[in-house]
Every structure is written in C-alpha cells, then in structure tokens.
Write an enzyme that holds these catalytic residues in place. Structure first.
Site, PDB file in Angstrom:
ATOM      1  N   SER A   1       0.829  -1.206   0.000  1.00 41.00           N
ATOM      2  CA  SER A   1       0.000   0.000   0.000  1.00 41.00           C
ATOM      3  C   SER A   1       0.859   1.250   0.000  1.00 41.00           C
ATOM      4  O   SER A   1       1.991   1.258   0.497  1.00 41.00           O
ATOM      5  CB  SER A   1      -0.913   0.016   1.235  1.00 41.00           C
ATOM      6  OG  SER A   1      -1.962  -0.892   1.080  1.00 41.00           O
ATOM      7  N   GLY A   2       0.259   2.326  -0.549  1.00 41.23           N
ATOM      8  CA  GLY A   2       1.021   3.562  -0.630  1.00 41.23           C
ATOM      9  C   GLY A   2       2.274   3.341  -1.456  1.00 41.23           C
ATOM     10  O   GLY A   2       2.246   2.783  -2.532  1.00 41.23           O
TER      11      GLY A   2
ATOM     12  N   GLU B   1     -11.420  -4.916   4.180  1.00 42.23           N
ATOM     13  CA  GLU B   1     -11.345  -6.375   4.321  1.00 42.23           C
ATOM     14  C   GLU B   1     -11.369  -6.792   5.794  1.00 42.23           C
ATOM     15  O   GLU B   1     -12.019  -7.775   6.157  1.00 42.23           O
ATOM     16  CB  GLU B   1     -10.084  -6.906   3.649  1.00 42.23           C
ATOM     17  CG  GLU B   1     -10.138  -6.893   2.129  1.00 42.23           C
ATOM     18  CD  GLU B   1      -9.024  -7.706   1.496  1.00 42.23           C
ATOM     19  OE1 GLU B   1      -8.358  -8.477   2.231  1.00 42.23           O
ATOM     20  OE2 GLU B   1      -8.814  -7.581   0.279  1.00 42.23           O
TER      21      GLU B   1
ATOM     22  N   ASP C   1     -24.073   7.878  13.592  1.00 42.64           N
ATOM     23  CA  ASP C   1     -25.448   8.342  13.806  1.00 42.64           C
ATOM     24  C   ASP C   1     -26.508   7.413  13.243  1.00 42.64           C
ATOM     25  O   ASP C   1     -27.707   7.696  13.314  1.00 42.64           O
ATOM     26  CB  ASP C   1     -25.640   9.747  13.229  1.00 42.64           C
ATOM     27  CG  ASP C   1     -25.354   9.822  11.726  1.00 42.64           C
ATOM     28  OD1 ASP C   1     -24.961   8.790  11.149  1.00 42.64           O
ATOM     29  OD2 ASP C   1     -25.522  10.910  11.144  1.00 42.64           O
TER      30      ASP C   1
ATOM     31  N   GLU D   1     -12.840  -0.654  -3.947  1.00 35.84           N
ATOM     32  CA  GLU D   1     -12.568  -1.951  -4.573  1.00 35.84           C
ATOM     33  C   GLU D   1     -13.831  -2.424  -5.291  1.00 35.84           C
ATOM     34  O   GLU D   1     -14.953  -2.066  -4.916  1.00 35.84           O
ATOM     35  CB  GLU D   1     -12.149  -2.982  -3.516  1.00 35.84           C
ATOM     36  CG  GLU D   1     -10.947  -2.559  -2.676  1.00 35.84           C
ATOM     37  CD  GLU D   1      -9.665  -2.461  -3.485  1.00 35.84           C
ATOM     38  OE1 GLU D   1      -9.523  -3.198  -4.478  1.00 35.84           O
ATOM     39  OE2 GLU D   1      -8.801  -1.638  -3.114  1.00 35.84           O
TER      40      GLU D   1
END
Length: 294
Positions: free
Chosen positions: A12-13, A71, A215, A272
């Site tokens: 990631s990143g 996930e 909420d 995704e």
C-alpha cells in the site's frame, strides 16, 4: 500479556511500511502487547484471517489503504466475538482515516492504534457484503479499482481525476428505481454514492456537512443523466462548490436504500470492485465495530 494481531499490506502507498515495520512492532510491544504479524498475500486474505483468528486476540491492528481496512471490517462483521480495530493508514487516499482524524505520521498512528480510545462506528451492509465508508456506482467509480497501482502511489487521489477525465467523453447512465423510506425515484442516473465519511476520493465535504460516523444513517448523493452540456456544467459546478443547487442532484440521509435495475450495475465498495448487481439493498449497521481513535 495482551495479544495483538497485526495485519498489513506491504504494497500500500509506496510500500513505506517495510522500512517502519520494526518501529511499529516496537511501539506495540512497549504498550504491553504480544504481537503476531501477518502480511496479506492476496485480495481477501485480510478478511479470511480475521474470520479464522481474531477471536484469539485482544486487539486487531491493520495497516494499508482503505481496501485493507474494508477487508478487516468485513471479516469482523462475519464473527460473533468482535474485537476493536486499530488502523495505521498507508494508502494513496485514506478517506476513512481522514474522517477519523487519524495521524498522517505512521509512528504516531501506530501509537494511537494501541493506546487510543474506542469509537463505535457504523458499518454498511451491501447485500451480503460490507463496506466501511462508501458504496458507489457510475462515473469515476470504476476508476478507483482500475487505476494502475503505481499511478496511485505516485499521484495519490489526483490519479483518480486523471483517469476519470479520460472517461468523461462517454458517460454511461443506468435506468433504475431507487427506494428509501416512503420515497421512490425513477430515472437515468450517472452516479450514486451511499457514504459514511467526511472525505470521499480525497475530497472533504463532498458528502455534505454535519456528517457523523456513528449516527445510524448514510449520506446519499444521486446524479441524474444530463441531457445537454449546460446540464453537465450545472452538475460539475454544484459538485465543485460542494453545494446542491441543481435539480439533477439528489442529496439526503437514510438508514436503508434499495436500487432496482434491469441491467447489471457495477459497484465499488471502499474503492474496490463490489460486483455487478440488478438488485441492491444497503443497510446501516449502527455502531457495529469499534475503531481506535485519538
């Protein structure tokens, strides 16, 4: 000692976590946790390990983009004994982390993940699936899961805009019936978003003001198909200004919404691919999981 399961996406990143891994685990150990680390191996792996092993741990910490968090939350929604989730954001956009005001600094986020307070957060139920912050269809949504990963890493959410701009020439509309509460809408829609987030696609307040993550209701945005360039400009102007002053845009809150179409509509869940559906029921699961925040 308390037990912690650390699930992370090493890609990631920009893959920065690889150089920070020892420091992150050190922070966890210094907070009296015995740590088991699991690098995800494929799509869906985080969900599987949460389903199979989360009951054996006191805390789950995940690191990656919004998809990794999605996930982990999906796996948690499938088990009876739910555990709190710490999140170290490492993706290119990190919408939900922005909504939670989690630190952008990796080590500070790791500290929060093991020592912060629990926040009971709403989760979306999408047919038999789950999402943590957004379910969407239409223009720009395919971009998030079709954009090249290296381009995402290099440009962040600007990659979504660049890829989306290529598809503006051919805007596809979906004829559908939308039901929520005692209301029913019918027509051709080019975009729909059911969200529980202050930031979507890297843009804050696109879901409107007064957004609360606990909420029990979603913020919904639906955009009708423009009949001419003037109507398209009207839509774009409203979106850029974050003000719904167009009859072509519907904005409202609801805890349940259903979509019915004859043609399958592809959806994205937390960035995704969420499958193509002709009938979609989305429900708000009020304060279903606990996320660790500052």
């Amino acid at each position: 000692m308390k037990k912690l399961l650390f699930v992370y996406n090493a890609h990631s990143g920009k893959g920065t976590i690889k150089s920070k891994l020892a420091d992150i685990i050190d922070i966890m150990v210094k907070n009296d946790y015995q740590v088991a680390a699991h690098p995800t191996q494929a799509q869906g792996d985080a969900t599987k390990i949460i389903e199979e092993e989360s009951k054996d741990y006191d805390l789950i910490v995940c690191s990656g983009g919004d998809g990794t968090l999605d996930e982990v939350v999906t796996g948690m929604m499938h088990v009876q004994e739910k555990r709190p989730i710490g999140y170290i954001p490492m993706g290119s956009t990190n919408d939900f982390a922005n909504s939670l005001n989690l630190p952008k600094n990796i080590l500070k986020a790791a500290e929060v993940a093991v020592s912060g307070r629990r926040f009971a957060c709403d989760v979306g139920r999408f047919n038999d699936n789950s999402f943590i912050y957004v379910a969407a269809f239409g223009i720009f949504t395919e971009v998030s899961y079709q954009t090249n990963q290296e381009l995402k890493n290099l440009l962040g959410h600007a990659a979504y805009i660049l890829e989306g701009a290529k598809s503006l020439r051919d805007i596809e509309a979906y004829n559908m019936r939308v039901e929520y509460g005692d209301m029913s809408l019918e027509g051709d829609f080019i975009y729909g978003m059911v969200s529980n987030s202050i930031s979507v696609g890297g843009f804050k307040q696109i879901a409107g003001k007064n957004v609360l993550l606990d909420d029990g209701v979603f913020e919904v945005t639906l955009i009708r198909h423009p009949k001419n360039p003037l109507e398209l400009n009207e839509i774009v102007t409203s979106l850029v200004a974050r003000v719904d002053e167009s009859d072509l845009i519907y904005s409202f809150k609801t805890d349940k919404i259903c979509f019915y179409t004859e043609k399958e509509v592809p959806w994205t869940l937390d960035g995704e691919y969420g499958g193509a559906h002709t009938q979609t029921e989305i429900r708000n699961c009020h304060q279903a999981v606990e996320i660790i925040v500052e």
